[in-house]
Design an enzyme around this catalytic site. Structure first.
Site, PDB file in Angstrom:
ATOM      1  CD  GLN A 195      -8.618   1.875   2.382  1.00 55.95           C
ATOM      2  OE1 GLN A 195      -8.124   2.589   3.238  1.00 55.95           O
ATOM      3  NE2 GLN A 195      -7.927   1.453   1.333  1.00 55.95           N
TER       4      GLN A 195
ATOM      5  CG  ASP B  82      -6.604   9.109   2.305  1.00 58.09           C
ATOM      6  OD1 ASP B  82      -5.482   8.570   2.381  1.00 58.09           O
ATOM      7  OD2 ASP B  82      -7.676   8.497   2.474  1.00 58.09           O
TER       8      ASP B  82
ATOM      9  CE  LYS C 253      -4.658   3.117   4.531  1.00 60.45           C
ATOM     10  NZ  LYS C 253      -5.681   3.702   3.635  1.00 60.45           N
TER      11      LYS C 253
HETATM   12  N1  GUN Z   1      -7.421   2.933  -1.642  1.00 61.21           N
HETATM   13  C1  GUN Z   1      -6.246   2.718  -2.253  1.00 61.21           C
HETATM   14  N2  GUN Z   1      -5.300   3.577  -1.805  1.00 61.21           N
HETATM   15  C2  GUN Z   1      -5.914   4.365  -0.905  1.00 61.21           C
HETATM   16  C3  GUN Z   1      -5.460   5.443  -0.084  1.00 61.21           C
HETATM   17  O1  GUN Z   1      -4.299   5.877  -0.122  1.00 61.21           O
HETATM   18  N3  GUN Z   1      -6.392   5.981   0.748  1.00 61.21           N
HETATM   19  C4  GUN Z   1      -7.674   5.546   0.796  1.00 61.21           C
HETATM   20  N4  GUN Z   1      -8.508   6.160   1.620  1.00 61.21           N
HETATM   21  N5  GUN Z   1      -8.116   4.562   0.040  1.00 61.21           N
HETATM   22  C5  GUN Z   1      -7.246   3.974  -0.797  1.00 61.21           C
END
Ligand code: GUN
Length: 293
Positions: A96, A119, A52
């Site tokens: 996350q 998110d 990311k």
């Molecule tokens: N863990 C798995 N997928 C995601 C996501 O799209 N965002 C976040 N913050 N954590 C995750």
């Protein structure tokens, strides 16, 4: 069979974003800023967050990473989020997932300011999605919609079967596919671990989104000829031939299903890359709102 290549679609989205971000940065006098919080050092989460951050840099988004130990008390994580909420130069915040067992995800997500929740996990954004109001849409389902759009897949009136009812993927996916929009207007069946006759239901599907986290689950016997297959699975499976010691496996048995499907996403190189493109898109939107553009 046509490969729905996440690399091609994500690159096109990121190129366009890069140009838009350059212009918007000039207007605002600063670039968009995404803050990520990583608790602990789970290998997969480390990889996702690193990716990311790398992609933020590629598109002109500033990023910062807040690292907290996996023993961090819940209140300290909440304090870290509140600090980012109050910082006018932070446009997007993501925590996350998954979090360590002693921290309740729900308590954490609800603290993120909804207008910075790139998110799309906050109850306000989840509610807006349900009501077809403008808000942040979770990155994986949004990325899948962008992929369908990129490849001009006809979805109107089609039967879409979503496997898995998670808050992050399955449930929002079912809402997006059923919306009166393009892509959208599907008749959606949301299936899960208690669904009876899943193979029969899948065989009736024009579109299948497999998001259950079981490597190789969907086989060609469960797929109608010509169907569109979207594989959300990304499980690390032990593989001694790989330097890392593992390989990534999707929920779809690609070797067999690719013989039957009309369109299919690869793993890796499919939905994962689209998730990142969608997160960048959401961050850019948050920046535009935050800087009144
Ligand atoms: N863990 C798995 N997928 C995601 C996501 O799209 N965002 C976040 N913050 N954590 C995750």
């Amino acid at each position: 069979m046509i490969l729905l290549d996440g690399k091609i679609a994500a690159s096109a989205i990121k190129e366009k974003l890069k140009t838009q971000i350059t212009q918007a940065t000039e207007k605002a006098g600063r670039p968009p800023h995404l803050a990520a919080i990583l608790v602990g050092n789970d290998g997969a989460s480390e990889t996702y967050v690193a990716s990311k951050i790398k992609n933020c840099a590629l598109t002109g988004i500033k990023s910062s990473l807040v690292r907290l130990a996996d023993t961090v008390p819940e209140y300290e994580l909440i304090e870290a989020i509140k600090k980012l909420n109050a910082d006018d130069h932070v446009d997007g915040i993501l925590v996350q997932l998954p979090l360590p067992a002693h921290i309740k995800e729900e308590n954490i997500i609800s603290v993120i300011a909804p207008h910075k929740d790139v998110d799309g996990f906050h109850p306000v954004n989840a509610g807006k999605l349900m009501l077809d109001q403008k808000g942040f849409i979770p990155a994986t389902p949004l990325g899948i919609m962008l992929l369908l759009q990129h490849y001009h897949i006809e979805t109107s009136g089609k039967h879409a079967v979503v496997i898995g009812r998670s808050n992050i993927v399955g449930r929002p996916m079912s809402v997006l596919l059923s919306r009166n929009n393009n892509p959208g207007n599907c008749t959606v069946t949301l299936t899960h671990s208690r669904t009876k006759n899943l193979p029969d239901i899948c065989r009736q599907a024009d579109i299948i989104v497999a998001a259950l986290g079981k490597p190789g689950f969907l086989t060609s016997q469960m797929v109608k000829a010509g169907a569109v297959i979207i594989d959300v699975g990304i499980t690390r499976v032990k593989d001694e031939t790989k330097l890392s010691g593992y390989s990534l496996k999707g929920d779809v048995d690609f070797a067999s299903v690719s013989q039957t499907a009309g369109y299919i996403t690869p793993v890796p190189g499919g939905v994962g890359l689209m998730t990142i493109a969608a997160l960048l898109t959401n961050t850019y939107e948050a920046f535009l709102n935050n800087t009144h553009q």
